[in-house]
Write an enzyme that holds these catalytic residues in place. Structure first.
Site, PDB file in Angstrom:
ATOM      1  N   ASP A  85       3.260  -3.908  -5.921  1.00 51.14           N
ATOM      2  CA  ASP A  85       2.341  -4.815  -6.034  1.00 51.14           C
ATOM      3  C   ASP A  85       1.018  -4.474  -5.717  1.00 51.14           C
ATOM      4  O   ASP A  85       0.766  -3.278  -5.245  1.00 51.14           O
ATOM      5  CB  ASP A  85       2.717  -5.741  -4.495  1.00 51.14           C
ATOM      6  CG  ASP A  85       3.760  -6.610  -4.860  1.00 51.14           C
ATOM      7  OD1 ASP A  85       4.353  -6.760  -5.897  1.00 51.14           O
ATOM      8  OD2 ASP A  85       4.139  -7.369  -3.768  1.00 51.14           O
ATOM      9  N   HIS A  93       0.768 -13.225  -3.722  1.00 55.19           N
ATOM     10  CA  HIS A  93       0.015 -12.290  -2.745  1.00 55.19           C
ATOM     11  C   HIS A  93       0.316 -12.856  -1.336  1.00 55.19           C
ATOM     12  O   HIS A  93       0.220 -14.205  -0.988  1.00 55.19           O
ATOM     13  CB  HIS A  93      -1.285 -11.911  -3.103  1.00 55.19           C
ATOM     14  CG  HIS A  93      -2.035 -10.970  -2.203  1.00 55.19           C
ATOM     15  ND1 HIS A  93      -1.508  -9.717  -2.037  1.00 55.19           N
ATOM     16  CD2 HIS A  93      -3.200 -10.893  -1.339  1.00 55.19           C
ATOM     17  CE1 HIS A  93      -2.155  -9.004  -1.269  1.00 55.19           C
ATOM     18  NE2 HIS A  93      -3.316  -9.817  -0.929  1.00 55.19           N
TER      19      HIS A  93
END
Length: 305
Positions: free
Chosen positions: A11, A132
């Site tokens: 990520d 996110h």
């Protein structure tokens, strides 16, 4: 023998040059098989170029909580912004949402702008798109998020419900409270995503193995627990279900050095900490790679499931 397809997603690709460097090193070492791009990250364009150069499977890490929006009309006078002109933050976003202060029309505008910017940077639409700080499973947002995925034909997302999480007594109580909230939101999102034809891997892990909690043994344990939980629900799998898919969320990289990095307001504390480097070093350990081979675990990306 059960075949396991494991997507190891790095990520926050694009957060800063040092994050990009660490994630690429992990990919080239066979420790990460997929990345998730922050298009409002300070090094997003460079990250997209690295993905092209090394043929790294890349999706979109939709960001509504950290830094600045990419949609021009939302950069001023938007419900998504705090008094300083930035997104409300991980908890601030949730507070504003619970008070009814966020306009879902603006959420949709920003999500679509991020998909368009991803397309512009990479030359293709994202095969997968997640949120996110897990904002994509929040009430109201989940509906808009699903609409955007369906409109663009994005097939895959992430549903962060981790088997065995509640037994992980090494996780601080305050963090566990946040994770329980994420889990509840995720469970309430399943029907929404299903109605829109969106898919996700059979299993998600990554909360119990994040940052300082990551070790070779904690990854092994999380995978074993998750597979055991899955197979107990499907005790006599037919040939089509003898493959189980798992996404392992990871955050490797070298610590950010201010003022470089971030999504418009500089790097946060986690990105500056040693924990990112710890994840990088753990993921690239040979004993972890050999464990995958021993257990018939094949690393792959979303296009391979």
């Amino acid at each position: 023998m059960l075949q396991v397809k494991l997507i190891v997603t790095g990520d926050d690709f694009g957060y800063c040059p040092r994050r990009n460097q660490g994630i690429v090193e992990c990919f080239l070492a066979g420790a990460v098989s997929n990345v998730s791009l922050l298009v409002n990250g300070s090094a997003a364009a460079a990250a997209a170029e690295l993905a092209k150069r090394y043929n790294i499977p890349i999706g979109l890490h939709a960001n509504l909580s950290e830094g600045s929006p990419v949609c021009e009309v939302l950069k001023t006078n938007s419900s998504l912004l705090n008094q300083d002109g930035f997104f409300h933050g991980k908890m601030g976003f949730r507070t504003a949402l619970s008070k009814g202060l966020l306009k879902m029309s603006e959420v949709k505008q920003e999500l679509k702008a991020q998909v368009e910017l991803f397309h512009q940077l990479t030359g293709h639409l994202p095969p997968h798109m997640d949120g996110h700080q897990h904002v994509h499973v929040l009430p109201e947002v989940r509906h808009v998020f699903a609409q955007v995925l369906e409109e663009y034909g994005i097939k895959y997302t992430r549903v962060p419900v981790e088997p065995g999480l509640h037994k992980c007594d090494w996780i601080a109580p305050s963090l566990m409270d946040f994770y329980r909230g994420v889990e509840e939101d995720s469970l309430n999102t399943v029907d929404v995503f299903t109605r829109h034809g969106i898919r996700w891997p059979n299993i998600y892990i990554g909360l119990s193995t994040m940052g300082k909690s990551m070790s070779v043994s904690s990854i092994w344990s999380a995978i074993d627990t998750a597979i055991g939980d899955f197979t107990s629900k499907v005790p006599h799998p037919n040939p089509q279900s003898r493959t189980v898919t798992i996404e392992l969320m990871v955050h490797p990289g070298y610590p950010s050095v201010p003022p470089v990095g971030g999504c418009g307001e500089g790097p946060d504390d986690f990105s500056q900490s040693w924990e990112r480097l710890h994840e990088l070093q753990t993921l690239t350990k040979p004993e972890l790679q050999s464990h995958y081979k021993t257990r018939n675990i094949q690393l792959c990306s979303f296009k391979d499931i």
